[in-house]
Design a protein around this motif. Structure first.
Motif, PDB file in Angstrom:
ATOM      1  N   THR A   8       9.920  51.095  66.605  1.00 16.83           N
ATOM      2  CA  THR A   8      10.105  49.910  65.768  1.00 16.83           C
ATOM      3  C   THR A   8      11.572  49.517  65.762  1.00 16.83           C
ATOM      4  N   ALA A   9      12.431  50.539  65.622  1.00 15.77           N
ATOM      5  CA  ALA A   9      13.865  50.262  65.565  1.00 15.77           C
ATOM      6  C   ALA A   9      14.339  49.613  66.854  1.00 15.77           C
ATOM      7  N   SER A  10      13.845  50.114  67.996  1.00 12.99           N
ATOM      8  CA  SER A  10      14.245  49.521  69.270  1.00 12.99           C
ATOM      9  C   SER A  10      13.825  48.062  69.320  1.00 12.99           C
ATOM     10  N   ASP A  11      12.565  47.807  68.916  1.00  8.62           N
ATOM     11  CA  ASP A  11      12.073  46.421  68.941  1.00  8.62           C
ATOM     12  C   ASP A  11      12.934  45.537  68.046  1.00  8.62           C
ATOM     13  N   ALA A  12      13.208  46.046  66.831  1.00  7.57           N
ATOM     14  CA  ALA A  12      13.993  45.253  65.879  1.00  7.57           C
ATOM     15  C   ALA A  12      15.378  44.969  66.460  1.00  7.57           C
ATOM     16  N   GLY A  13      15.968  45.993  67.065  1.00  8.77           N
ATOM     17  CA  GLY A  13      17.295  45.834  67.648  1.00  8.77           C
ATOM     18  C   GLY A  13      17.291  44.804  68.753  1.00  8.77           C
ATOM     19  N   GLU A  14      16.265  44.881  69.613  1.00  6.28           N
ATOM     20  CA  GLU A  14      16.188  43.919  70.712  1.00  6.28           C
ATOM     21  C   GLU A  14      16.021  42.511  70.179  1.00  6.28           C
ATOM     22  N   ALA A  15      15.207  42.377  69.155  1.00  6.47           N
ATOM     23  CA  ALA A  15      14.995  41.045  68.580  1.00  6.47           C
ATOM     24  C   ALA A  15      16.317  40.501  68.049  1.00  6.47           C
ATOM     25  N   ALA A  16      17.059  41.372  67.357  1.00  5.63           N
ATOM     26  CA  ALA A  16      18.353  40.937  66.811  1.00  5.63           C
ATOM     27  C   ALA A  16      19.281  40.507  67.940  1.00  5.63           C
ATOM     28  N   GLU A  17      19.239  41.267  69.049  1.00  4.13           N
ATOM     29  CA  GLU A  17      20.109  40.945  70.179  1.00  4.13           C
ATOM     30  C   GLU A  17      19.727  39.624  70.826  1.00  4.13           C
ATOM     31  N   ARG A  18      18.401  39.447  70.963  1.00  7.74           N
ATOM     32  CA  ARG A  18      17.937  38.180  71.554  1.00  7.74           C
ATOM     33  C   ARG A  18      18.448  37.007  70.738  1.00  7.74           C
ATOM     34  N   GLU A  19      18.330  37.155  69.421  1.00 11.34           N
ATOM     35  CA  GLU A  19      18.743  36.072  68.545  1.00 11.34           C
ATOM     36  C   GLU A  19      20.235  35.804  68.720  1.00 11.34           C
ATOM     37  N   GLU A  20      20.996  36.897  68.816  1.00  5.91           N
ATOM     38  CA  GLU A  20      22.439  36.751  68.956  1.00  5.91           C
ATOM     39  C   GLU A  20      22.795  36.036  70.262  1.00  5.91           C
ATOM     40  N   ARG A  21      22.071  36.440  71.334  1.00  4.46           N
ATOM     41  CA  ARG A  21      22.336  35.806  72.636  1.00  4.46           C
ATOM     42  C   ARG A  21      22.043  34.315  72.572  1.00  4.46           C
ATOM     43  N   THR A  22      20.932  33.966  71.931  1.00  2.00           N
ATOM     44  CA  THR A  22      20.578  32.550  71.832  1.00  2.00           C
ATOM     45  C   THR A  22      21.665  31.794  71.090  1.00  2.00           C
ATOM     46  N   ARG A  23      22.121  32.395  69.993  1.00  2.00           N
ATOM     47  CA  ARG A  23      23.169  31.728  69.209  1.00  2.00           C
ATOM     48  C   ARG A  23      24.427  31.541  70.040  1.00  2.00           C
ATOM     49  N   THR A  24      24.817  32.597  70.788  1.00  2.00           N
ATOM     50  CA  THR A  24      26.016  32.509  71.629  1.00  2.00           C
ATOM     51  C   THR A  24      25.840  31.415  72.673  1.00  2.00           C
ATOM     52  N   ALA A  25      24.650  31.412  73.314  1.00  2.00           N
ATOM     53  CA  ALA A  25      24.409  30.414  74.359  1.00  2.00           C
ATOM     54  C   ALA A  25      24.508  29.006  73.779  1.00  2.00           C
ATOM     55  N   GLU A  26      23.987  28.839  72.581  1.00  2.00           N
ATOM     56  CA  GLU A  26      24.040  27.530  71.938  1.00  2.00           C
ATOM     57  C   GLU A  26      25.485  27.111  71.696  1.00  2.00           C
ATOM     58  N   ALA A  27      26.255  28.063  71.163  1.00  2.00           N
ATOM     59  CA  ALA A  27      27.668  27.770  70.877  1.00  2.00           C
ATOM     60  C   ALA A  27      28.405  27.407  72.158  1.00  2.00           C
ATOM     61  N   ILE A  28      28.104  28.163  73.234  1.00  4.39           N
ATOM     62  CA  ILE A  28      28.759  27.894  74.519  1.00  4.39           C
ATOM     63  C   ILE A  28      28.392  26.498  74.994  1.00  4.39           C
ATOM     64  N   ALA A  29      27.096  26.182  74.937  1.00  2.57           N
ATOM     65  CA  ALA A  29      26.642  24.883  75.438  1.00  2.57           C
ATOM     66  C   ALA A  29      27.336  23.759  74.675  1.00  2.57           C
ATOM     67  N   GLU A  30      27.448  23.942  73.379  1.00  2.16           N
ATOM     68  CA  GLU A  30      28.053  22.902  72.568  1.00  2.16           C
ATOM     69  C   GLU A  30      29.532  22.728  72.917  1.00  2.16           C
ATOM     70  N   ALA A  31      30.215  23.876  73.044  1.00  2.60           N
ATOM     71  CA  ALA A  31      31.643  23.826  73.380  1.00  2.60           C
ATOM     72  C   ALA A  31      31.837  23.216  74.761  1.00  2.60           C
ATOM     73  N   THR A  32      30.968  23.587  75.696  1.00  3.47           N
ATOM     74  CA  THR A  32      31.040  23.053  77.054  1.00  3.47           C
ATOM     75  C   THR A  32      30.915  21.546  77.026  1.00  3.47           C
ATOM     76  N   HIS A  33      29.937  21.099  76.267  1.00  3.10           N
ATOM     77  CA  HIS A  33      29.684  19.666  76.189  1.00  3.10           C
ATOM     78  C   HIS A  33      30.914  18.942  75.634  1.00  3.10           C
ATOM     79  N   ARG A  34      31.471  19.487  74.560  1.00  7.39           N
ATOM     80  CA  ARG A  34      32.649  18.873  73.938  1.00  7.39           C
ATOM     81  C   ARG A  34      33.806  18.814  74.921  1.00  7.39           C
ATOM     82  N   ASP A  35      33.999  19.962  75.586  1.00  7.78           N
ATOM     83  CA  ASP A  35      35.101  20.099  76.532  1.00  7.78           C
ATOM     84  C   ASP A  35      34.960  19.078  77.667  1.00  7.78           C
ATOM     85  N   HIS A  36      33.752  18.996  78.223  1.00  9.57           N
ATOM     86  CA  HIS A  36      33.504  18.063  79.306  1.00  9.57           C
ATOM     87  C   HIS A  36      33.745  16.627  78.876  1.00  9.57           C
TER      88      HIS A  36
END
Lengths: 412, 217
Positions: A220-248
């Motif tokens: 369960t802990a592994s699953d929970a950890g992976e879920a948390a990581e997935r969420e974090e990656r999505t958030r990072t990707a979103e932030a990157i995309a937004e910054a990229t767009h602004r920069d461009h």
């Protein structure tokens, strides 16, 4: 190239009065993009660690409660019954010591090393055996032999982090020691033997059931950890995309200020293409546009972003800068980034007409290099810069200065 | 002019075509563009179908993705293809090389590299421009050919400096030795992955030239 023809226009549509942050100013606001992210798997590891630690504390609490409420009264009651009471006292003290050690480690959030874990388990088995020495054979494993069950709980608390197989193996050792003791003392009554077996099965059964729960908890802990990581990656990707767009957007908008007047001047004949000055301006604009076109989706690498500020300074001085980047984006700590970029910026700022900047990221190192027609004295300036994390090499030949800054992440 | 090298240019920008012709006019050996056009059809129809070398833009009008399929067909037909593109990422470079392009040039690399690459391609000799060298050093795929430390160094420095003289100066080698190292790396790649006539020709020529021996393979 067809895609680029359509890509040159977005600047025009976004040229609204809204102030667009200029990411090129050397002292620009903090670079967008991912901060040095924890390596993959770390979040999952943390989540698992916390859950298992909680379970260990719970099991330890069960053990301590049992020792105080059930074992201690029995120990006191045994005082004058079987002789050699001191072995029981020593056994009790050793078990209490083991409990205290585990509790300290867990509460201070310090890990228990493998050798220490097995030493503590050995101490539990030995203490249980020692404490049961004075107990007569027919009373072994039953209530009067208080040490049998308690050792199991502590072993469980210590080993809950390890694999089920290890826990079962240590329990087996504990059981074998007890069986050996029973055989040595000799039990002739079959009824008593069966009773002992039943006690052993129920004690070990309960403890192994808890161990099994811990295995489920691990998953369960592994699953929970992976879920948390997935969420974090999505958030990072979103932030990157937004910054990229602004920069461009900001950079395409800037083409309006520099490229469009040049093109208009050429089209209306106001600028002469054979004029050296005009040619240089064209070279700078070309380099600038090439950089924009060559960028793929991952522009929000802070290292590149900061390097671009240096390139921008050179371009404003009329230097045409070629930038080439290879390798996958990797997190670079801020102080290292600063050293790499400062070295490159020093050369870029002194370039006369042309410069080539490169970023090369390999598993072994991150390299930032600039070759420019800069005065040779700049080499000395660059070499004087203080740096503690990166190495710099300078080479001058045929009026060209080449400076390379390397951050080695792995020895070659 | 029996020794004249003939070239077909596939590029959708007319200005590019004019520029390339101009560059070839100043080449140390005679090079002539026999055909130029916006689609790969130019390379399949006369007069473009018999040219020694095809200079090929991966990113053609009306296509959203790089023309890897077209490249593969040209290579399979035994053509010597130089990929000449705006795309500046290593994955594209490595894919083109694996498909059997003789070399990979980005449009930021100017006249010298295109001319040298064309002369080399016409004679089945290796040519590794800096952009490609960068892609090879950043390659982390598992089927990457094993390179010596020196070869890795030369790749990195050549990508960074774009100058044989600077690389030679920094590593304490002669400019000629720098070229030899680059060629050896290129041959290791030619000897890996998907088989193609162009790759076999590179290796065969290198053996004739004494650059590598059969035992090296």
């Amino acid at each position: 190239m067809a895609d680029h023809a359509t890509a040159t226009r977005p600047g025009a549509t976004t040229a609204t009065p809204t102030p667009v942050p200029d990411p090129h100013r050397p002292a620009a606001a903090p670079a967008p993009g991912p901060q040095p992210a924890p390596p993959p798997g770390q979040t999952a590891e943390q989540v698992r660690d916390r859950l298992v630690r909680g379970a260990q504390l719970a099991v330890l609490l069960v053990g301590v409660t049992t020792q105080l409420t059930s074992c201690l009264p029995q120990l006191l009651a045994n005082r004058d019954r079987f002789g050699a009471w001191w072995t029981e006292v020593v056994g009790f003290a050793v078990l209490a010591g083991v409990a205290a050690t585990i509790a300290t480690r867990l509460l201070r959030n310090r890990s228990v090393s493998r050798p220490l874990a097995f030493t503590l388990c050995g101490a539990c088995v030995a203490a249980a055996a020692l404490a049961s020495i004075p107990i007569p054979a027919r009373l072994l494993l039953v209530a009067d032999d208080w040490s049998f069950g308690i050792a199991g709980w502590y072993i469980l608390a210590i080993l809950l982090r390890t694999r089920m197989r290890t826990i079962a193996a240590v329990f087996a050792v504990h059981a074998l020691v007890t069986v050996a003791e029973v055989l040595l003392k000799g039990v002739h009554d079959r009824y008593v033997t069966v009773q002992m077996g039943m006690v052993a099965v129920s004690v070990f059964g309960l403890e192994l059931a808890v161990a099994l729960l811990a295995v489920v908890l691990h998953h369960t802990a592994s699953d929970a950890g992976e879920a948390a990581e997935r969420e974090e990656r999505t958030r990072t990707a979103e932030a990157i995309a937004e910054a990229t767009h602004r920069d461009h957007r900001a950079r395409y908008t800037r083409l309006l200020d520099t490229t469009v007047p040049l093109l208009a001047g050429l089209a209306y004949g106001a600028l002469d293409p054979s004029d050296e000055q005009v040619r240089r301006r064209a070279a700078v604009e070309t380099a600038r546009m090439r950089q924009l076109f060559a960028e793929t989706d991952d522009v929000s690498d802070p290292l590149l972003h900061e390097l671009r500020a240096g390139i921008d300074v050179a371009e404003r001085q009329g230097v045409s800068v070629q930038l080439a980047v290879r390798g996958e984006i990797r997190p670079v700590p801020q102080p290292v980034r600063q050293e790499l970029v400062e070295t490159a910026a020093a050369v870029l700022a002194s370039a006369r007409t042309t410069a080539r900047a490169t970023v090369l990221r390999t598993p072994a190192a991150i390299r930032v290099s600039v070759v420019a027609d800069a005065p040779a004295e700049v080499a000395a300036t660059v070499e004087r810069q203080r740096r503690s994390r990166t190495e710099t090499t300078t080479t001058t030949k045929n009026d060209r200065l080449w400076v390379e800054a390397v951050w080695r992440t792995k020895s070659p | 002019m029996a020794d004249e090298i003939t070239v077909t240019v596939v590029d959708d920008h007319p200005a590019m075509l004019v520029g390339i012709e101009q560059w070839y006019a100043d080449a140390p050996e005679p090079v002539r563009v026999v055909a130029g056009g916006a689609t790969s059809k130019t390379a399949w129809l006369p007069p473009g179908d018999t040219a020694d070398v095809v200079v090929f833009d991966l990113q053609l009008a009306g296509q959203a993705t790089p023309a890897f399929g077209e490249l593969r067909r040209l290579v399979d037909a035994g053509r010597n293809v130089i990929v000449y593109t705006m795309r500046d990422d290593e994955q594209t470079a490595l894919t083109c090389l694996d498909l059997g392009a003789v070399t990979f040039l980005t449009k930021t690399e100017g006249a010298d590299h295109l001319v040298s690459a064309t002369l080399a391609a016409a004679r089945d000799r290796p040519y590794t421009p800096p952009a490609l060298a960068g892609a090879l050093s950043a390659n982390t795929s598992s089927d990457r050919p094993k390179l010596s430390i020196r070869e890795e160094e030369v790749l990195v420095e050549w990508f960074q400096s774009e100058s044989r003289d600077l690389v030679a100066e920094r590593l304490g080698l002669s400019p000629k030795t720098v070229t030899t190292y680059l060629d050896r790396v290129r041959l290791k790649y030619a000897n890996a992955g998907r088989p193609a006539r162009s790759k076999a020709a590179l290796v065969a020529r290198a053996i004739q030239d004494g650059l590598i021996s059969v035992d090296d393979l």
